[in-house]
Design an enzyme around this catalytic site. Sequence first.
Site, PDB file in Angstrom:
ATOM      1  N   ASN A 160      42.744  24.622  62.129  1.00 50.00           N
ATOM      2  CA  ASN A 160      42.630  24.146  61.073  1.00 50.00           C
ATOM      3  C   ASN A 160      43.370  22.094  60.655  1.00 50.00           C
ATOM      4  O   ASN A 160      42.935  21.435  61.327  1.00 50.00           O
ATOM      5  CB  ASN A 160      43.264  23.750  59.316  1.00 50.00           C
ATOM      6  N   GLU A 256      54.103  30.235  57.564  1.00 51.73           N
ATOM      7  CA  GLU A 256      54.496  28.880  56.946  1.00 51.73           C
ATOM      8  C   GLU A 256      52.262  29.908  56.466  1.00 51.73           C
ATOM      9  O   GLU A 256      51.374  29.939  56.874  1.00 51.73           O
ATOM     10  CB  GLU A 256      53.795  28.166  57.162  1.00 51.73           C
ATOM     11  N   CYS A 290      46.814  22.906  54.353  1.00 55.17           N
ATOM     12  CA  CYS A 290      47.323  23.977  53.666  1.00 55.17           C
ATOM     13  C   CYS A 290      47.769  23.444  52.410  1.00 55.17           C
ATOM     14  O   CYS A 290      47.623  24.040  50.725  1.00 55.17           O
ATOM     15  CB  CYS A 290      47.757  25.535  54.793  1.00 55.17           C
ATOM     16  N   GLU A 471      59.717  24.847  57.617  1.00 52.17           N
ATOM     17  CA  GLU A 471      59.367  24.083  59.107  1.00 52.17           C
ATOM     18  C   GLU A 471      60.310  22.695  58.531  1.00 52.17           C
ATOM     19  O   GLU A 471      59.942  22.530  57.504  1.00 52.17           O
ATOM     20  CB  GLU A 471      58.355  24.159  59.172  1.00 52.17           C
TER      21      GLU A 471
END
Length: 496
Positions: A160, A256, A290, A471
């Site tokens: 994505n 994630e 996300c 992250e």
Amino acid sequence: MGSTVSDAIRVTHLDQVIDGRDVPGERLIEVRNPGRRDEIVGTVVDGTVDQVDDAVAAAVGASAAWAATAVAERIALLARVGDEIDAHAEELATLVARENGSVRAIIRRELIGAANAFREVGEGLADKLAPQDHPSDAPGQFVRIQKVPYGVVACIVPWNAPLILTANKIAPALAAGNSIVLKPSPFAPLGVTTIGRIAASILPPGVVNVVNGGGEVGSTLTGHRDVRKVSFTGGGETARHIMRQAADSLKGVHFELGGNDPAIVLDDADLQVSVERIVESAFRRAGQVCFAVKRIYVPRTHAEEFRRLLVERVNGITVGDALDERSSMGPVNNEGQLTKIRDLLESTIAQGRDVRVLGSKVNPETWENGYFVLPALVLDAQADDEIVREEQFGPILPVIAYDNEEEAIAMANDTEYGLCSSVWSRSTDRALVVASRIEAGMTIINNHLFSHTGVRQIPFGGWKQSGIGWEGSPHGIDEYLQFHSVDVQSFPETDG
Ligand code: NAD
């Protein structure tokens, strides 16, 4: 049209790269343009289990020397990767817009972020990795604490936002001194494979390896006993599978995952600005992000005005080809996404909700040839609706009215997700109080996109089923480091 003929006809083939060498394969994965399904953008190899073994073996072989390479040298090489991405930015923006479907302006911004991730990962790293000595009163005794890499890290990324997600994963893994095997998604492998190939051409052979393929290749990689850590960005189902695979060799995982981000609009918010920014977040990449606004909570007293402004703004969205400068939103990425979004829309309409399908078609003549969906709003969504409870990952946005802040916070937290969230208010103090009660890794006040400081400083990650680990930011690198502590003691002095 903003596109050129060469944009449309160029077909890219990319081999995998293992131990610094191009590795072709018998079977190929065809990558089609989600906005023009009859157009092949390129091909990558459909990798084999043996090639995964080769890639891991190459990474194992390269890891000790890479870990021993001076931090300054590792950082300098990674900065060159960033510069090389920049040098190919325009070409990459077109390639990735064609394989992913997001409009080129978004991919251009993504590329800047990806190049910066390689250049900025070294900031403060030498200090962070320097061994820390803790002296004692006893002569000859001290403790040395070192931070060392794991060895081989498997980096698995989705389709994505492929470039930035790859850069945010592999730059810190490599800077920390790990060697990697990178596996792109078969739904958008060309840009990620290119970044992997750029990194492999600059770093020593075997430090960066790229294998292509789908679930089988991914699963072989995550189950491999010589892979010491898996860093994965993608969906929850895949993460559960990876965790089971990782259990056999007890390797660490960094996840994630998906989100179902609430936006809580308070009664003193600037509604016009809130609507503008919420739409910017929710419909970017056709909602396939996300950390996008995925449900909006508005005070019932302001709901009518909010809905009016929202309908007006979403109706201005223009849906079309990713390379057409008139498009503000491209197609969704693949058939599975299209089916899922259409089904969700139909079931919400069948439920009797006030669903508005809005926006306009830039290229009506080629609409059926792409995975295009118009943006939609569900203006009277209820807390238990599927569109509210599930991560829609597409351009449908529900609005839920609330009667008091307690109720809004409770509804926002009533989910297994906990990635990002936002609170909208003219009073920072009020917003901070609400933010502190949201169960999520991140909250943004008066926006749902990060500020420049946010991008650099915020550890990105989710609570509950939105992830494990962090992250980016100065903290993200810790996912790729483990401790090695040495407790130095001495023999008693003995005479002659
Ligand atoms: P996905 O889980 O289907 O695929 C992600 C990657 O995993 C791909 O490379 C895929 O080939 C690989 N894979 C598939 N099966 C595997 C297996 N059995 N073992 C190992 N690897 C396997 O996800 P997707 O559809 O590509 O991405 C969409 C999801 O990712 C959404 O839920 C989205 O919210 C989430 N996402 C999260 C973040 C974040 O940073 N939190 C960012 C982007 C996307």
